[in-house]
Design a protein around this motif. Structure first.
Motif, PDB file in Angstrom:
ATOM      1  N   GLN A 152       0.827  -1.214   0.000  1.00 39.23           N
ATOM      2  CA  GLN A 152       0.000   0.000   0.000  1.00 39.23           C
ATOM      3  C   GLN A 152       0.861   1.263   0.000  1.00 39.23           C
ATOM      4  OE1 GLN A 152      -3.404  -0.442   0.021  1.00 39.23           O
ATOM      5  NE2 GLN A 152      -3.336  -2.661   0.393  1.00 39.23           N
ATOM      6  N   GLN A 259      -2.845   7.632  -0.125  1.00 41.34           N
ATOM      7  CA  GLN A 259      -3.465   7.017  -1.307  1.00 41.34           C
ATOM      8  C   GLN A 259      -4.680   7.845  -1.731  1.00 41.34           C
ATOM      9  OE1 GLN A 259      -3.835   2.953   0.480  1.00 41.34           O
ATOM     10  NE2 GLN A 259      -2.851   2.258  -1.403  1.00 41.34           N
ATOM     11  N   ARG A 398      -7.024  -0.140  -4.098  1.00 45.68           N
ATOM     12  CA  ARG A 398      -5.646   0.076  -4.553  1.00 45.68           C
ATOM     13  C   ARG A 398      -5.496  -0.120  -6.058  1.00 45.68           C
ATOM     14  NH1 ARG A 398      -3.053  -3.884  -1.833  1.00 45.68           N
ATOM     15  NH2 ARG A 398      -2.970  -5.237  -3.652  1.00 45.68           N
ATOM     16  N   GLN A 404       1.504  -0.212  -4.933  1.00 41.10           N
ATOM     17  CA  GLN A 404       1.049   1.142  -5.214  1.00 41.10           C
ATOM     18  C   GLN A 404       2.114   1.979  -5.920  1.00 41.10           C
ATOM     19  OE1 GLN A 404      -2.135   2.476  -4.288  1.00 41.10           O
ATOM     20  NE2 GLN A 404      -1.488   4.116  -5.644  1.00 41.10           N
TER      21      GLN A 404
END
Length: 474
Positions: A152, A259, A398, A404
């Motif tokens: 992530q 994110q 994601r 990521q």
């Protein structure tokens, strides 16, 4: 035949959705079992031995099935996501190997003592075995979440080319393994596991109280067991349910900062805007926009500035970057949007249920409120459901990345995998995992129906271990 990328993603999603049930049960039960063991040794009260023995059965079954389904997940990295394994193996393989060598072996070694050794070892060693089993269970989560959290928010790596293929090279293990996402994921996941088990315990206890008409004065053999189970579960629920909401609110801001594309998908924000409402319920009026919950032709209920407030931690005028601003394609917005709302709705229901039950306890009506008992029974599996949709937000949100900003999911699939092979294994896994889940459900139902061991059995075991027996009251 399905596209191998789609089939592989569906297969991994299916196996993960089924597998996560068993670690949640194991991790959530671990603190309870440590407490029951400590009280059993300290007080020699038969009810705590009943509690320990009864819930240890469910823990052991969950551990066995979780081990079987978890090993398969690790094999899937090689069969379906070989390119990802090759690219990230140097970093991703370490935590998984450590989980097996450290956490799993610790848990598996002492589980035999914990399950079968109560009358064969000293109280001190038995207590050590309970703590070791619980510690091993939670250490497993540490290393699994280290690996996932790095995907992530990747840190501590460099990109290199080996034989023409992109490879992630580990340069700073501390930065990689102590990445910004890990503490958020670990706290949220472990609290969710304990909360889920507390709900499950409360639901099982409430079912017996409701169906058998157990009252505060009931002196039937197992009545005290179910009353004690309900009260202990309620105390834990009162702590974990509000904490999950508070922590989740802060976690949302962390996602917004690290994110932003995922956060935009959670709120279905396509154009960059400020004072963005937090939609509780949103449906487009046109079926053409069914995958976009916040299309212009909208029927919905929203809190003005709520999404901006969540993103900033208190500023309803904060700006949220829209999905159209990102260079990559958007995640499946409707799935992320609705999964997030289902998770949040479940969390608020847990808080309401906990305070409702606490009020009935305070008024001495905890065992007399049939509506409350039915609510607990109906909510007994909702904690696991909330974990499931929470992981859907984490993993689907994601996309299109498997790491990521580094590696796309489509680039991580095994290059030689055909659509026929991927579809065939998907169907096979669906059949096998459905069977495993059905068998697990059957066994757990049998354990619950049989109820706790009799007091005579527990007293006999206590006398064999320690001649001096002391009993206590509710």
């Amino acid at each position: 035949m399905l596209d191998p990328v789609i089939a592989s993603r569906l297969q991994f999603a299916l196996t993960t959705i089924v597998h996560i049930i068993f670690p949640v049960m194991s991790m959530g039960l671990a603190p309870f079992l440590i407490y029951f063991t400590w009280k059993d040794i300290r007080t020699d009260d038969p009810v705590y031995e009943q509690l320990r023995r009864f819930w240890t059965k469910i823990f052991a079954v969950s551990f066995v099935v979780g081990t079987v389904t978890g090993i398969v997940l690790e094999f899937e990295f090689g069969t379906n996501f070989a390119a990802f394994s090759t690219a990230a193996g140097e970093l991703f393989g370490g935590p998984l190997a450590t989980e097996g060598m450290m956490a799993f072996m610790l848990e598996a070694t002492f589980l035999g003592v914990f399950v079968f050794g109560r009358e064969k070892v000293s109280d001190a060693l038995y207590m050590v075995s309970a703590v070791a089993v619980g510690l091993g269970t939670w250490l497993s989560a540490v290393w699994i979440l280290v690996a996932n959290s790095w995907m992530q928010t990747p840190r501590g790596y460099e990109l290199a080319r080996e034989s023409g293929q992109l490879v992630v090279s580990l340069v700073d293990p501390i930065a990689a393994y102590a990445n910004p996402r890990f503490p958020w994921m670990f706290v949220h996941m472990q609290n969710a596991a304990v909360l889920s088990v507390a709900l499950f315990m409360a639901g099982v206890a409430a079912y017996h109280v409701w169906q058998r008409g157990i009252s505060a004065e009931d002196d039937r053999e197992d009545a005290r067991f179910w009353r004690k189970t309900l009260k202990i579960a309620l105390v834990v629920l009162l702590v974990t349910a509000p904490f999950q909401a508070i922590h989740g609110d802060a976690y949302g801001r962390h996602v917004y900062e690290t994110q932003p594309q995922k956060f935009a998908a959670m709120e279905a924000v396509w154009e960059t805007d400020s004072y963005v409402p937090e939609y509780i319920f949103a449906i487009p009026t046109s079926l053409e926009h069914i995958t976009d919950p916040r299309a212009k032709e909208l029927l919905g209920i929203g809190i003005p500035g709520g999404a901006s407030w969540l993103a900033s931690g208190g500023d309803p005028q904060a700006e949220i970057t829209g999905l159209n601003e990102f260079d990559t394609e958007a995640p499946p917005v409707a799935i992320v949007f609705w999964s997030f709302r289902l998770m949040v709705a479940a969390g608020f229901w847990f808080i309401l249920l906990a305070f409702w039950a606490a009020y009935r306890w305070w008024t001495d009506d905890l065992y007399d409120d049939d509506l409350l008992h039915k609510a607990f029974v109906g909510s007994s599996l909702l904690g696991i459901f909330a974990v499931e949709v929470g992981w859907i937000v984490t993993e689907v949100g994601r996309q299109p990345w498997v790491i990521q900003g580094v590696l796309r999911t489509s680039e991580g699939v095994s290059p030689g995998l055909t659509g026929f092979e991927a579809t065939l294994t998907l169907v096979g896994f669906a059949v096998v995992y459905t069977g495993l889940l059905a068998l697990y459900t059957y066994v757990i139902r049998r354990i619950i129906r049989e109820g706790p061991p009799s007091i005579d059995d527990t007293e006999a075991g206590a006398e064999a271990a320690s001649p001096a027996g002391v009993t206590g009251d509710d």
